[in-house]
Design a protein around this motif. Structure first.
Motif, short mmCIF file in Angstrom:
data_model
loop_
_atom_site.label_atom_id
_atom_site.label_comp_id
_atom_site.label_asym_id
_atom_site.label_seq_id
_atom_site.Cartn_x
_atom_site.Cartn_y
_atom_site.Cartn_z
N UNK A 143 0.82 -1.47 0.05
CA UNK A 143 0.07 -0.06 0.19
C UNK A 143 0.96 1.22 -0.16
N UNK A 144 0.58 2.13 -0.74
CA UNK A 144 1.23 3.66 -0.76
C UNK A 144 0.81 4.57 0.13
N UNK A 145 1.75 4.97 1.11
CA UNK A 145 1.27 5.67 2.25
C UNK A 145 0.53 7.05 1.69
N UNK A 146 0.92 7.61 0.60
CA UNK A 146 0.14 8.91 0.15
C UNK A 146 -1.10 8.79 -0.47
N UNK A 147 -1.51 7.27 -0.87
CA UNK A 147 -2.68 7.27 -1.69
C UNK A 147 -3.84 6.38 -0.97
N UNK A 148 -3.29 5.48 -0.18
CA UNK A 148 -4.20 4.53 0.24
C UNK A 148 -5.22 5.01 1.45
N UNK A 149 -6.16 4.48 1.66
CA UNK A 149 -7.27 4.84 2.82
C UNK A 149 -7.33 4.08 3.84
N UNK A 150 -6.79 4.26 5.19
CA UNK A 150 -6.85 3.44 5.91
C UNK A 150 -8.23 2.74 6.42
N UNK A 151 -9.15 3.53 6.35
CA UNK A 151 -10.61 3.24 6.52
C UNK A 151 -11.06 2.02 5.93
N UNK A 152 -10.47 1.63 4.79
CA UNK A 152 -10.67 0.69 3.90
C UNK A 152 -10.27 -0.84 4.37
N UNK A 226 4.37 6.25 15.34
CA UNK A 226 4.04 5.54 14.29
C UNK A 226 2.72 5.27 14.14
N UNK A 227 1.78 6.34 13.80
CA UNK A 227 0.59 6.02 13.91
C UNK A 227 -0.21 5.00 12.92
N UNK A 228 -1.53 4.46 12.97
CA UNK A 228 -1.86 3.32 12.17
C UNK A 228 -1.80 3.48 10.59
N UNK A 229 -2.00 4.65 10.21
CA UNK A 229 -1.85 4.80 8.68
C UNK A 229 -0.47 4.41 8.10
N UNK A 230 0.71 5.28 8.78
CA UNK A 230 1.95 4.84 8.47
C UNK A 230 2.37 3.47 8.89
N UNK A 231 2.03 2.70 9.83
CA UNK A 231 2.29 1.50 10.16
C UNK A 231 1.56 0.30 9.17
N UNK A 232 0.28 0.53 8.86
CA UNK A 232 -0.05 -0.35 7.81
C UNK A 232 0.41 -0.49 6.58
N UNK A 233 0.76 0.86 6.17
CA UNK A 233 1.57 0.92 4.89
C UNK A 233 2.62 0.31 4.92
N UNK A 234 3.46 0.29 6.13
CA UNK A 234 5.01 -0.38 6.11
C UNK A 234 4.54 -1.86 6.17
#
Length: 321
Positions: A143-152, A226-234
């Protein structure tokens, strides 16, 4: 607004229910997994009644609360994800420029209202309140950090306690083992399934844990390194995620564990490995914060306005045989 579900036992039957005030509205779906509950809700095979007032409900004091997290599932954890906890664990936040991941066995899953069993060979039993995330969508590619939506991908939230045997985890370098004994993962009591407008409330969540009425841990989710959005992308770069898998987002400061001072660490570095850890354990045993049989742990995670409330854990520490 998020819908709060519980998994419970009533008259020898296990079911899921929707919390309505101080009562539970049974869904009559039986003892299905967390994954199947989320998939059923997403595909509308499981429906919550629209006319709640006309449905038969059960008082919460008549049911036995079970864990809303079911096995099998993958439990991925973040370590030292709050700056002050990094310091008390002996890590330099300025040098720790990476997101620390480890795993925990799903054998450790237990109810949020019940007992934590300290194995007879464990002396340094510690607590760690954490915000738990349940994935609602598979991740099979980066997942690309700048474009994906964590709510998905984030379906639900819950309270987790990452119980840890420090005298196993650290001297043996056994994070998986030291954090995976049975009852070492109290989860729930609530599975809070999010609606689209709930995601902006996640940073507003406040985490609090007490032992015998004494506040030990208190922090806001905004304090994560490292908040959830950044963590999930990594995480997507090296892990395959299934619906129902879990992410534990780290614990704030206030644990029983406290790293020795710099001078003691320098002194210990000249000792043989087994003596170094013996000195460490003897030093930690002097700390009164470690959990003892008879202790009561309470934990809650909620926003200050109560609009997102994950309930309260109430746990008793007991000695294993």
């Amino acid at each position: 607004m998020a819908k709060n579900f519980v998994r419970f036992q009533y008259k020898n039957q296990v079911d899921w229910g929707l919390i309505v005030n101080e009562e539970v509205l049974p869904l009559h779906i039986g003892d299905i997994t967390t994954k199947n509950l989320l998939v059923g809700l997403q595909k509308k095979r499981i429906k919550t009644p629209t006319n709640i007032q006309s449905q038969k409900r059960i008082s919460k004091n008549k049911i036995t609360i079970l864990s809303p997290i079911t096995a099998p599932c993958q439990i991925i954890c973040q370590g030292a994800n709050y700056t002050k906890h990094s310091l008390e664990a002996g890590l330099n936040p300025k040098s720790k420029t990476y997101n620390l991941f480890f795993t925990k066995s799903d054998v450790s899953i237990t109810t949020a209202i019940g007992d934590v069993i300290r194995p007879k060979y464990v002396e340094l039993l510690d607590y760690e309140i954490e915000l738990g995330i349940v994935f609602g969508k598979e991740i099979n590619s980066t997942l690309h950090l700048d474009s994906y939506k964590p709510e998905e991908y984030i379906a639900a939230l819950f309270i987790a306690n990452d119980i840890s045997a420090r005298d196993i985890q650290l001297p043996q370098l056994q994070w998986y083992k030291g954090k995976s004994y049975r009852t070492f993962f109290p989860a729930g009591p609530i599975l809070s399934v999010l609606e689209p407008n709930d995601f902006e409330k996640i940073p507003l969540l406040e985490l609090n844990l007490t032992v015998n009425g004494q506040l030990r841990q208190s922090a806001k989710a905004t304090q994560m390194v490292y908040p959830p959005k950044e963590t999930i992308a990594e995480l997507s770069e090296f892990a395959k995620i299934q619906v129902g898998d879990i992410l534990l987002t780290g614990t704030p400061s206030g644990c029983a564990l406290k790293a020795p001072g710099k001078l003691k660490q320098i002194f210990a570095s000249f000792l043989p490995e087994h003596k170094k850890w013996k000195v460490f354990i003897e030093g930690q045993k002097k700390r009164n914060e470690y959990l003892q049989p008879g202790d009561e742990i309470k934990a809650n995670i909620r926003t200050s306005d109560g609009k997102l409330d994950l309930g309260e854990q109430i746990l008793q520490v007991k000695q294993g045989s």
